[in-house]
Motif scaffolding. Structure first.
Motif, PDB file in Angstrom:
ATOM      1  N   PRO A 162     -23.505 -89.070  24.001  1.00 44.41           N
ATOM      2  CA  PRO A 162     -25.239 -89.261  23.567  1.00 44.41           C
ATOM      3  C   PRO A 162     -25.777 -87.802  23.172  1.00 44.41           C
ATOM      4  CG  PRO A 162     -24.500 -90.619  25.510  1.00 44.41           C
ATOM      5  CD  PRO A 162     -23.193 -89.670  25.111  1.00 44.41           C
ATOM      6  N   GLU A 163     -26.806 -87.950  22.612  1.00 46.54           N
ATOM      7  CA  GLU A 163     -27.566 -86.667  22.030  1.00 46.54           C
ATOM      8  C   GLU A 163     -27.852 -85.826  23.445  1.00 46.54           C
ATOM      9  OE1 GLU A 163     -31.407 -85.392  19.170  1.00 46.54           O
ATOM     10  OE2 GLU A 163     -30.526 -87.406  19.552  1.00 46.54           O
ATOM     11  N   GLU A 164     -28.459 -86.545  24.619  1.00 47.19           N
ATOM     12  CA  GLU A 164     -28.844 -85.895  25.697  1.00 47.19           C
ATOM     13  C   GLU A 164     -27.887 -85.238  26.461  1.00 47.19           C
ATOM     14  OE1 GLU A 164     -28.782 -90.362  26.639  1.00 47.19           O
ATOM     15  OE2 GLU A 164     -29.404 -89.026  24.851  1.00 47.19           O
ATOM     16  N   ASP A 165     -26.741 -85.603  26.293  1.00 49.29           N
ATOM     17  CA  ASP A 165     -25.746 -85.014  27.061  1.00 49.29           C
ATOM     18  C   ASP A 165     -24.612 -83.855  26.060  1.00 49.29           C
ATOM     19  OD1 ASP A 165     -26.210 -86.837  29.057  1.00 49.29           O
ATOM     20  OD2 ASP A 165     -24.500 -88.187  28.385  1.00 49.29           O
ATOM     21  N   LEU A 166     -25.250 -83.466  25.082  1.00 50.54           N
ATOM     22  CA  LEU A 166     -24.652 -82.540  24.255  1.00 50.54           C
ATOM     23  C   LEU A 166     -24.544 -81.147  24.763  1.00 50.54           C
ATOM     24  CD1 LEU A 166     -25.540 -83.834  20.578  1.00 50.54           C
ATOM     25  CD2 LEU A 166     -23.350 -84.042  21.549  1.00 50.54           C
ATOM     26  N   SER A 167     -23.782 -80.427  24.824  1.00 47.02           N
ATOM     27  CA  SER A 167     -23.750 -78.998  24.907  1.00 47.02           C
ATOM     28  C   SER A 167     -24.264 -78.247  23.984  1.00 47.02           C
ATOM     29  CB  SER A 167     -22.394 -78.522  25.626  1.00 47.02           C
ATOM     30  OG  SER A 167     -21.847 -79.480  26.578  1.00 47.02           O
ATOM     31  N   LEU A 168     -24.522 -76.983  24.139  1.00 47.59           N
ATOM     32  CA  LEU A 168     -25.088 -76.047  23.162  1.00 47.59           C
ATOM     33  C   LEU A 168     -23.743 -75.618  22.090  1.00 47.59           C
ATOM     34  CD1 LEU A 168     -27.114 -74.030  22.032  1.00 47.59           C
ATOM     35  CD2 LEU A 168     -25.980 -72.037  23.364  1.00 47.59           C
ATOM     36  N   GLY A 169     -24.064 -76.067  20.793  1.00 48.22           N
ATOM     37  CA  GLY A 169     -23.187 -75.659  19.766  1.00 48.22           C
ATOM     38  C   GLY A 169     -22.373 -77.031  19.086  1.00 48.22           C
ATOM     39  N   GLN A 170     -22.447 -78.087  20.149  1.00 44.98           N
ATOM     40  CA  GLN A 170     -21.938 -79.429  19.731  1.00 44.98           C
ATOM     41  C   GLN A 170     -22.706 -80.079  18.687  1.00 44.98           C
ATOM     42  OE1 GLN A 170     -21.242 -81.526  23.540  1.00 44.98           O
ATOM     43  NE2 GLN A 170     -19.002 -80.946  23.563  1.00 44.98           N
ATOM     44  N   LEU A 174     -21.379 -86.684  16.250  1.00 44.11           N
ATOM     45  CA  LEU A 174     -20.108 -86.554  15.914  1.00 44.11           C
ATOM     46  C   LEU A 174     -19.198 -85.926  16.906  1.00 44.11           C
ATOM     47  CD1 LEU A 174     -20.527 -84.215  12.538  1.00 44.11           C
ATOM     48  CD2 LEU A 174     -19.943 -86.698  12.655  1.00 44.11           C
ATOM     49  N   GLU A 175     -19.770 -85.713  18.325  1.00 41.38           N
ATOM     50  CA  GLU A 175     -18.752 -85.240  19.168  1.00 41.38           C
ATOM     51  C   GLU A 175     -18.569 -86.513  19.870  1.00 41.38           C
ATOM     52  OE1 GLU A 175     -17.886 -82.372  19.585  1.00 41.38           O
ATOM     53  OE2 GLU A 175     -19.085 -81.042  18.542  1.00 41.38           O
ATOM     54  N   VAL A 176     -17.222 -86.476  20.781  1.00 37.32           N
ATOM     55  CA  VAL A 176     -16.628 -87.335  21.283  1.00 37.32           C
ATOM     56  C   VAL A 176     -16.510 -86.898  22.588  1.00 37.32           C
ATOM     57  CG1 VAL A 176     -16.105 -88.931  19.397  1.00 37.32           C
ATOM     58  CG2 VAL A 176     -14.563 -87.161  20.541  1.00 37.32           C
ATOM     59  N   ASP A 177     -16.067 -87.991  23.759  1.00 36.87           N
ATOM     60  CA  ASP A 177     -15.854 -87.468  24.995  1.00 36.87           C
ATOM     61  C   ASP A 177     -14.370 -87.244  25.276  1.00 36.87           C
ATOM     62  OD1 ASP A 177     -15.132 -90.396  24.779  1.00 36.87           O
ATOM     63  OD2 ASP A 177     -15.895 -90.751  26.734  1.00 36.87           O
ATOM     64  N   ASN A 178     -13.379 -87.931  24.404  1.00 32.48           N
ATOM     65  CA  ASN A 178     -12.068 -87.840  24.358  1.00 32.48           C
ATOM     66  C   ASN A 178     -11.278 -87.597  22.819  1.00 32.48           C
ATOM     67  OD1 ASN A 178     -11.044 -88.032  27.216  1.00 32.48           O
ATOM     68  ND2 ASN A 178     -11.946 -90.290  27.068  1.00 32.48           N
ATOM     69  N   ARG A 179     -11.025 -86.457  22.772  1.00 30.80           N
ATOM     70  CA  ARG A 179     -10.588 -86.273  21.267  1.00 30.80           C
ATOM     71  C   ARG A 179      -9.171 -86.636  20.945  1.00 30.80           C
ATOM     72  NH1 ARG A 179     -12.691 -79.819  21.557  1.00 30.80           N
ATOM     73  NH2 ARG A 179     -15.228 -80.309  21.312  1.00 30.80           N
TER      74      ARG A 179
END
Length: 267
Positions: A162-170, A174-179
């Motif tokens: 979720p957007e509120e859990d994104l780290s800086l630069g992510q 598009l980001e997932v918890d398990n790649r």
């Protein structure tokens, strides 16, 4: 080994971008207002981009010629310059030319396109097989080549962060918890299916887009040439959260992949 002018130009462009944009060498994710391709990471994607450039050459030449011909027609056959219409109805030579020339151009285009088509469908003795299963609205990955002591394969789910859990630069959406982790320079087979509705597993930098159909197993081949993070999304409208089930493929060196597999088996 001979070095062509194309390789020299590509190397100079690479150096230029590396100098002015040291943190943005490769484009492996979608960007705002993007109209071009993402940087290729597989031979298939390189072939797709080269075919596109070859086709654009023919399209540009044909477009310029047709525009010039229409312009001359409008200018020279304007009503004031031709008070009496022409009685000419047929021209055998020109009809032969405008029939044979497009057919010859299509024949030239067909040779590399068929070659690329066969290369995309070819599965070369895969060293690793990964099953990808689409759900509403997340992906499941199964590494069935590896069995733990409890006789279970490596299976994990991949949800969008979720957007509120994104780290800086992510990257947002598009980001997932398990790649999905795979090694470079290795032939990999991806088996794609779905558990509910139609999905599509697509990663542009890898040149792969494989439909996920319930009750059917589709397969695709991947051979990644460089390490990196490659982003994709479901490319089949699959419901209200269709735009929120991204794909992230992380290509790593073989020793790192072996360590990751060992950690997964020991969990």
């Amino acid at each position: 080994m001979s070095i062509s002018l194309k390789h020299i130009i590509n190397y100079l462009i690479f150096l230029l971008f590396s100098f002015f944009y040291p943190n943005l060498v490769f484009s492996d994710a979608a960007t705002n207002w993007q109209i071009g391709f993402q940087d290729p990471a597989t031979p298939v994607m390189e072939g797709i981009i080269n075919l596109h450039h070859d086709l654009m050459f023919f399209i540009c030449v044909i477009s310029i010629f047709v525009t010039w011909m229409l312009g001359r027609t409008l200018w020279h056959f304007e009503q004031k310059q031709n008070l009496q219409s022409s009685s000419l109805s047929h021209g055998t030579l020109i009809e032969i030319i405008w029939t044979v020339t497009p057919a010859f151009i299509l024949l030239i285009i067909a040779i590399p396109s068929f070659s690329l088509l066969y290369a995309m469908d070819e599965i070369i003795s895969p060293a690793i097989t990964i099953k990808t299963l689409g759900h509403q609205w997340y992906w499941t990955y199964e590494y069935s080549d590896y069995i733990s002591e409890s006789n279970e394969a490596i299976i994990f789910e991949s949800y969008m962060i979720p957007e509120e859990d994104l780290s800086l630069g992510q990257l947002r959406l598009l980001e997932v918890d398990n790649r999905m982790i795979i090694p470079v320079n290795t032939h990999i087979r991806v088996i794609v299916s779905a558990s509910d509705v139609l999905h599509s597993w697509a990663v542009p930098s890898l040149g792969i887009k494989c439909d996920a159909v319930p009750g059917r197993l589709n397969q695709a081949s991947i051979f990644i040439k460089r390490e990196g993070l490659y982003y994709g999304q479901c490319s089949e409208i699959c419901g209200i959260n269709h735009g929120f089930m991204p794909i992230v493929v992380e290509a790593v060196a073989l020793p790192n992949y072996i360590n990751w597999i060992s950690n997964k088996l020991s969990e």
